[in-house]
Design a protein around this motif. Structure first.
Motif: not given
Ligand code: ADP
Ligand code: MG
Length: 324
Positions: A19, A26, A28, A37-42, A88, A142
């Protein structure tokens, strides 16, 4: 050492280092809170899989700590590869009989070595004390929505293809006590390579896919049943490494068909798409071999037929009971 310092010492450093480099896209929030906390791609689906490895059951108890760590990650990333996903991150639930520093150090090295190779981060887990060493890894990846390569898409006329060579891990398991066992074969058992690049390259090409963990016959059977088709494989086409090629056909066929732990990919693909595959797959060190084809299934017939130069090939499996 308490649970918290153990986690911090052996398992947190990588995610911290990454980090700091700001390279874990992705993520957070990683290790250290109640959850990551993950931010999945659109426009992507989450692909998630878990597998447990128990000492003495899924790997020989004398396996070195580095290999145990590697393999726990490898078998899970292999499941993502088999869907065509991009890996991921992973979670690790660890049960340890004791907190032996040298063992933990090497275990963590094995885990992170493969994580680094695959560009995967360890984002959380759980650590408990228990009688038997056990590792449960959950792998997350993903895939663009709708592009996962599932088991149910095989169609009559498709080719059946496998990556690399088959049966090496089963050979190594059978010959563990042999002092002269070739190290390359031993590492096929202890440190399998998840075929992530191949898996994702096959999106839009393969009609069905899985990773070979329980032997080609059983695993291919899953594709045939899920797709409601039948399959024919030509035993003389199965790719073997040099040591296995030197065995009798019966023996090496049994290793490939009924042995486990290969973690190569087996997929089906139309002849047309296979001919075009060269556009996306040129890695000579991971050859692809056509071993048979998908045919229509008719009621009351076997799903899988194994042929040897066009004649039915019957395997005497009595000698291979320990693969059960
Ligand atoms: P909690 O009690 O809230 O479940 P834990 O004490 O189990 O929290 O874990 C603290 C943090 O350390 C969490 O972020 C968890 O995901 C992480 N963690 C615990 N064990 C491991 C492990 N073996 N590998 C990686 N992360 C771990
Ligand atoms: Mg916990």
């Amino acid at each position: 050492m308490d649970e918290f310092s153990l986690i911090q010492r052996y398992f947190q450093r990588e995610s911290q280092r990454k980090s700091q480099q700001n390279s874990s896209i992705g993520i957070n929030l990683g290790i250290g809170d109640d959850a990551a906390l993950l931010a999945p791609p659109a426009h992507h689906e989450l692909v998630i899989s878990t597998d447990t490895l128990i000492s003495g059951r899924h790997f020989p108890i004398e396996t070195d700590a580095y290999s145990i760590g590697w393999k726990a990650v490898a078998v899970n990333l292999s499941d993502l590869a088999a869907m065509g996903a991009t890996a991921h991150s992973i979670l690790l639930a660890l049960t340890l009989p004791n907190a032996e520093p040298d063992f933990l150090e090497k275990l963590a090295q094995g885990i992170f070595a493969l994580c680094d190779d695959a560009n995967v981060s360890l984002i959380g887990g759980d650590t408990t004390r228990g009688e038997t060493l056990s590792l449960t890894v959950t792998a997350l990846g993903w895939i663009p929505t709708g592009q996962a390569i599932v088991r149910s898409g095989a169609q009559s006329g498709d080719l059946i293809v496998v990556s690399n060579t088959i049966g090496d891990a089963a050979y190594a398991l059978k010959n563990l006590q042999d002092q002269k066992l070739n190290q390359t074969l031993r590492s096929r058992l202890d440190r399998p390579t998840p075929r992530l690049a191949l898996g994702s390259a096959l999106r839009g090409y393969a009609s069905a896919m899985l990773d070979i963990s329980d032997g080609l016959a059983q695993d291919l059977g899953h594709i045939l049943t899920a797709s409601n088709v039948a399959g024919r494989i030509d035993v003389e086409k199965i790719p073997f490494s040099p040591t296995l090629t030197a065995l009798d056909l019966e023996q090496r066929a049994a290793l490939a068909l009924c042995g486990g732990d290969d973690y190569e990919l087996c997929f089906t693909i139309s002849p047309q798409k296979f001919a075009n595959l060269g556009q996306v797959w040129q890695q000579q060190d991971l050859p692809l071999t056509v071993i048979g084809e998908i045919v229509q299934h008719t009621p009351n017939t076997e799903r899988l037929t194994v042929l040897h130069h066009h004649q039915p090939f019957h395997l005497n499996l009595k000698g291979f009971k320990h693969f059960d």
